[in-house]
Write an enzyme that holds these catalytic residues in place. Sequence first.
Site: not given
Ligand code: HH2
Length: 406
Positions: A215, A251
Amino acid sequence: MSDHLLTFGDRPLVMGVLNVTPDSFSDGGRFDRPVQAIEHARRMAAEGADLIDIGAESTRPGAEPVDLDDELARLLPVIEGVASLDLGVPLSVDTAKPETADRALAAGAGMINDVSGAGDAMLEVAARHGAPVIAMHMRGEPRTMQRAPRYDDVVAEIRDYLAERVAAGRDLGVDVLVDPGIGFGKTLEHNLDLLANLRELRELEVPIVLGVSRKSFLDLLLGGVAVEERLAGTLAVNGWAAALDVVDVLRVHDVREHRQLAESIGALRRQRRAPAPRRRVLARGIECRSRIGVTAAERAKPQKLLVDIDVTLTDQPPGARDELGGTVDYAELAAITQAVAGRDEYRLVETLAERIAVTVGRETPQAAGGSTRWSRIESLRVRVLKPGAAQELGAAEVGAEIDWRP
Ligand code: HH2
């Protein structure tokens, strides 16, 4: 919690991220075709994922929402495809829409991950399917959440918000896992405050999920690190939380490395020795006499004092020696106290208390670096009471107490 789906032991579980999106911040467009996505799920399972989190809507700052039909069209073929592989790894669906969660659970997912905090409609879907839910805290919505977020006390506010979601889940018989939502409507300072004080979420007595993988707070923290270079920072933060035992699910995008992290910490935790019992030696109500008081008249003749001393020792192995030479001798405490009280004049009882503490610390063999290798004084508490003054004032006790560490 959900014995059939997740079992928590002495290491955090590793939740692999599968973004079936064209625009996710770190892997957007890499797995947006079902074949690639299913292959990536297989790879993460082989690398040691305990869970796979499948999402079809990017929640990166500034992302536009995805409508229900598009989200389902991206998600369902992948969930069905991965479920049919029978990888033995539970699937969670990363969505904020109850309808999507409902359809994903019917298609083979076993759990919901809701970045919008698992509102009541989402909890009802979970209850109907008997599925656990991750309730993540987000301030605002992805499109606007990073516009000057403000909190009075970010840790307390998020803890209270998540506590309320846990209670709402409990009312419906739903197991809720909590996630502070790193990067979701938070400045760098807010993220660090949350990460440094995750133990406050332990008060909720439910599993804690953490999503820090790659992040942008790491970019700010480390002074300019591109997305693909954030693995070390991610491992460090997840390692910190895991070592302090304030996280249950990590995660992450990098499954292999995090499984290694989790296994290493699990092994160290199993190896930890039980702390030795802490020994405290007490000498209370030591009678002594001293010329003490703020006026010369008070100091003109010695008055009776009562002194309590508590000595906390450290460094004893279990079953420490049953010999006087390895501990503090309370006869010695009484003798030092009486000598110090009689030796000088004092205005304040706290001055005398401090003088007694320093002398005990210096003159017993347990003083830091003293002759007894395995038993040292960790701290001392000395209380000096003036029974005569208490009587005059109609008080039960008057005096002063100090805590002192050598
Ligand atoms: N962060 C993201 C998405 N889902 N769910 C939980 N429980 N906790 C988190 O910190 C979290 C999440 C964002 O990360 P990512 O899925 O890699 O990116 P994007 O939202 O751009 O798909």
